[in-house]
Design an enzyme around this catalytic site. Structure first.
Site, PDB file in Angstrom:
ATOM      1  N   ASN A 280      45.448   9.661  33.567  1.00 34.72           N
ATOM      2  CA  ASN A 280      46.114   8.538  32.908  1.00 34.72           C
ATOM      3  C   ASN A 280      45.115   7.895  31.931  1.00 34.72           C
ATOM      4  OD1 ASN A 280      46.836   5.802  32.369  1.00 34.72           O
ATOM      5  ND2 ASN A 280      48.296   5.861  34.043  1.00 34.72           N
TER       6      ASN A 280
ATOM      7  N   ASP B  44      45.674   5.260  29.872  1.00 32.56           N
ATOM      8  CA  ASP B  44      46.065   3.893  29.457  1.00 32.56           C
ATOM      9  C   ASP B  44      44.873   2.997  29.110  1.00 32.56           C
ATOM     10  OD1 ASP B  44      48.669   4.545  30.026  1.00 32.56           O
ATOM     11  OD2 ASP B  44      48.805   3.327  31.849  1.00 32.56           O
ATOM     12  N   HIS B  45      43.834   3.068  29.950  1.00 32.99           N
ATOM     13  CA  HIS B  45      42.785   2.052  29.783  1.00 32.99           C
ATOM     14  C   HIS B  45      41.805   2.342  28.646  1.00 32.99           C
ATOM     15  CE1 HIS B  45      44.569  -0.303  32.750  1.00 32.99           C
ATOM     16  NE2 HIS B  45      44.440   0.612  33.692  1.00 32.99           N
TER      17      HIS B  45
ATOM     18  N   ARG C 126      40.224  -5.293  20.889  1.00 31.20           N
ATOM     19  CA  ARG C 126      39.799  -5.713  19.549  1.00 31.20           C
ATOM     20  C   ARG C 126      40.842  -5.386  18.487  1.00 31.20           C
ATOM     21  NH1 ARG C 126      34.288  -7.034  18.436  1.00 31.20           N
ATOM     22  NH2 ARG C 126      33.741  -8.349  20.173  1.00 31.20           N
TER      23      ARG C 126
ATOM     24  N   HIS D  51      51.465   4.981  30.291  1.00 29.28           N
ATOM     25  CA  HIS D  51      52.496   4.010  30.659  1.00 29.28           C
ATOM     26  C   HIS D  51      52.785   3.167  29.421  1.00 29.28           C
ATOM     27  CE1 HIS D  51      53.745   0.619  33.718  1.00 29.28           C
ATOM     28  NE2 HIS D  51      54.667   0.854  32.821  1.00 29.28           N
TER      29      HIS D  51
ATOM     30  N   ARG E 119      54.352   0.151  28.314  1.00 29.86           N
ATOM     31  CA  ARG E 119      54.887  -1.058  28.940  1.00 29.86           C
ATOM     32  C   ARG E 119      55.719  -1.858  27.951  1.00 29.86           C
ATOM     33  NH1 ARG E 119      51.642  -2.357  33.901  1.00 29.86           N
ATOM     34  NH2 ARG E 119      52.987  -4.147  33.949  1.00 29.86           N
TER      35      ARG E 119
ATOM     36  N   ARG F  25      50.845  -3.683  26.111  1.00 30.01           N
ATOM     37  CA  ARG F  25      49.478  -4.216  26.245  1.00 30.01           C
ATOM     38  C   ARG F  25      48.408  -3.139  26.052  1.00 30.01           C
ATOM     39  NH1 ARG F  25      49.164  -5.442  32.679  1.00 30.01           N
ATOM     40  NH2 ARG F  25      51.011  -6.652  32.229  1.00 30.01           N
ATOM     41  N   HIS F  26      48.746  -1.874  26.270  1.00 31.60           N
ATOM     42  CA  HIS F  26      47.745  -0.831  26.003  1.00 31.60           C
ATOM     43  C   HIS F  26      48.321   0.318  25.158  1.00 31.60           C
ATOM     44  CE1 HIS F  26      49.550   0.517  29.746  1.00 31.60           C
ATOM     45  NE2 HIS F  26      48.758  -0.187  30.535  1.00 31.60           N
TER      46      HIS F  26
ATOM     47  N   GLU G  90      55.117   7.159  31.994  1.00 31.86           N
ATOM     48  CA  GLU G  90      55.501   6.147  32.983  1.00 31.86           C
ATOM     49  C   GLU G  90      56.235   5.051  32.240  1.00 31.86           C
ATOM     50  OE1 GLU G  90      52.346   4.303  35.162  1.00 31.86           O
ATOM     51  OE2 GLU G  90      51.527   6.228  35.746  1.00 31.86           O
TER      52      GLU G  90
ATOM     53  N   THR H   4      48.318  -4.382  37.067  1.00 25.43           N
ATOM     54  CA  THR H   4      48.691  -2.978  37.082  1.00 25.43           C
ATOM     55  C   THR H   4      49.925  -2.857  37.960  1.00 25.43           C
ATOM     56  OG1 THR H   4      47.951  -0.725  37.658  1.00 25.43           O
ATOM     57  CG2 THR H   4      47.100  -2.505  39.026  1.00 25.43           C
ATOM     58  N   THR H   5      50.536  -1.684  37.993  1.00 22.94           N
ATOM     59  CA  THR H   5      51.726  -1.496  38.814  1.00 22.94           C
ATOM     60  C   THR H   5      51.415  -1.904  40.248  1.00 22.94           C
ATOM     61  OG1 THR H   5      52.110   0.434  37.421  1.00 22.94           O
ATOM     62  CG2 THR H   5      53.571   0.150  39.303  1.00 22.94           C
TER      63      THR H   5
ATOM     64  N   GLU I 151      56.209  10.400  43.220  1.00 26.93           N
ATOM     65  CA  GLU I 151      54.775  10.134  43.252  1.00 26.93           C
ATOM     66  C   GLU I 151      54.572   9.054  44.309  1.00 26.93           C
ATOM     67  OE1 GLU I 151      52.930   8.941  39.540  1.00 26.93           O
ATOM     68  OE2 GLU I 151      51.276   8.019  40.636  1.00 26.93           O
TER      69      GLU I 151
ATOM     70  N   HIS J 210      47.494   6.101  42.379  1.00 27.35           N
ATOM     71  CA  HIS J 210      47.216   4.665  42.270  1.00 27.35           C
ATOM     72  C   HIS J 210      45.990   4.311  43.096  1.00 27.35           C
ATOM     73  CE1 HIS J 210      47.755   0.495  41.268  1.00 27.35           C
ATOM     74  NE2 HIS J 210      48.547   0.952  40.319  1.00 27.35           N
ATOM     75  N   GLY J 211      44.988   3.820  42.389  1.00 27.83           N
ATOM     76  CA  GLY J 211      43.778   3.346  43.048  1.00 27.83           C
ATOM     77  C   GLY J 211      42.837   4.450  43.526  1.00 27.83           C
TER      78      GLY J 211
ATOM     79  N   GLY K 231      43.748   7.222  36.836  1.00 24.81           N
ATOM     80  CA  GLY K 231      43.414   6.593  35.571  1.00 24.81           C
ATOM     81  C   GLY K 231      42.129   5.797  35.603  1.00 24.81           C
TER      82      GLY K 231
HETATM   83  N1  PXP Z   1      50.496   6.200  39.116  1.00 27.67           N
HETATM   84  C1  PXP Z   1      51.209   5.152  38.649  1.00 27.67           C
HETATM   85  C2  PXP Z   1      52.682   5.170  38.828  1.00 27.67           C
HETATM   86  C3  PXP Z   1      50.577   4.090  37.982  1.00 27.67           C
HETATM   87  O1  PXP Z   1      51.311   3.069  37.508  1.00 27.67           O
HETATM   88  C4  PXP Z   1      49.189   4.143  37.785  1.00 27.67           C
HETATM   89  C5  PXP Z   1      48.505   3.039  37.036  1.00 27.67           C
HETATM   90  O2  PXP Z   1      48.896   3.025  35.732  1.00 27.67           O
HETATM   91  C6  PXP Z   1      48.488   5.260  38.290  1.00 27.67           C
HETATM   92  C7  PXP Z   1      49.162   6.247  38.975  1.00 27.67           C
HETATM   93  C8  PXP Z   1      47.023   5.387  38.115  1.00 27.67           C
HETATM   94  O3  PXP Z   1      46.395   4.410  38.866  1.00 27.67           O
HETATM   95  P1  PXP Z   1      44.843   4.139  38.665  1.00 27.67           P
HETATM   96  O4  PXP Z   1      44.657   3.672  37.264  1.00 27.67           O
HETATM   97  O5  PXP Z   1      44.549   3.093  39.695  1.00 27.67           O
HETATM   98  O6  PXP Z   1      44.156   5.448  38.924  1.00 27.67           O
END
Ligand code: PXP
Length: 237
Positions: free
Chosen positions: A6, A8-9, A17, A42, A44, A48-49, A69, A99-100, A150, A190-191, A212
């Site tokens: 992922n 996104d970040h 910036r 994702h 959104r 935001r990203h 996503e 975050t989600t 997931e 996630h996480g 991510g």
């Molecule tokens: N899966 C889903 C559905 C998410 O929303 C996210 C965060 O965007 C992730 C996985 C990835 O999570 P993390 O950034 O904590 O690895």
């Protein structure tokens, strides 16, 4: 076990910036070069990203699998039908969240989701549902005809090693086995990070992880290619 990255970040950093770098599109290509078997973004509602520009370009250049996503809104449905990612992952979304925060409540949203899922599938898009490790929720995903689920590993990931974390891990295991039994492809995420991922890797029913933040954070120190390679190595063990 496949790794989907992922990105996104990287876009979060760019938006800090309102700049044009780092470019999540370039990062996605590097991640694929380093062994990622999927790219996740994702889009959104508050942008935001990730921006629509990223989605359009990624659709053109991602060679593995593009997973979008999104919340199950009319706005996002229109965008998904136009861009046609390989997979749409339906997630809950709250403007105030960092975050989600949890899985989608498919039991409560059943009626709306049934036609939403069918519309995407008719356009050739696979539908994934981000779901808590709760057997009733998993069962409903099966009944709704989702292609895959997931499982939310957020609760497991936020706990320190100990009995509570073990309990959360068992819930993920049970949900994975149940999902597989229902004929669903089972992913998780996630996480997850370089320390807590291995117990999840050991669950045989899970075929893909979506990761991510931990990869982005490590990439800031060691570079994208090295960060993805290191995570991929943990998935192969
Ligand atoms: N899966 C889903 C559905 C998410 O929303 C996210 C965060 O965007 C992730 C996985 C990835 O999570 P993390 O950034 O904590 O690895």
């Amino acid at each position: 076990m496949r790794l989907a990255v992922n990105v996104d970040h990287f876009a979060t950093l760019r938006q800090a910036r309102l700049s044009d770098e780092p470019d999540p599109v370039l990062v996605a290509l590097l991640a694929e070069q380093a062994g990622a078997e999927g790219i996740v973004i994702h889009l959104r509602g508050d942008r935001r990203h990730i921006q629509e520009r990223d989605l359009r370009l990624l659709r053109q250049v991602v060679k593995t699998k593009l997973n979008l996503e999104m919340a199950a809104t009319e706005e996002m449905k229109k965008i998904a039908l136009q861009i046609k990612p390989d997979v749409v992952s339906l997630v809950p979304e709250r403007r105030e969240e960092l975050t989600t925060e949890g899985g989608l409540n498919v039991v409560a949203g059943r009626k709306h989701l049934a036609s939403f899922i069918r519309t995407l599938q008719k356009a050739g898009i696979k539908v994934s549902i981000f779901v808590d490790p709760d057997l009733k929720q998993v069962k409903t995903c099966g009944e709704l005809g989702a292609d895959l689920i997931e499982i939310n590993t957020g609760k497991y990931a936020e706990l320190k090693p100990g009995p509570q974390q073990e309990k959360a891990l068992q819930q993920v295991k049970k949900a994975a086995a149940f999902g597989k039994k229902l004929g669903l492809e089972v992913h998780a995420g996630h996480g997850l990070d370089y320390r807590n991922v291995q117990a999840i890797v050991a669950i045989p029913e899970i075929s893909e992880l979506s990761i991510g933040f931990s990869i982005v954070a490590r990439a800031a120190v060691v570079g994208v290619v090295q960060a993805v390679r290191e995570m991929n190595a943990l998935l192969l063990l």
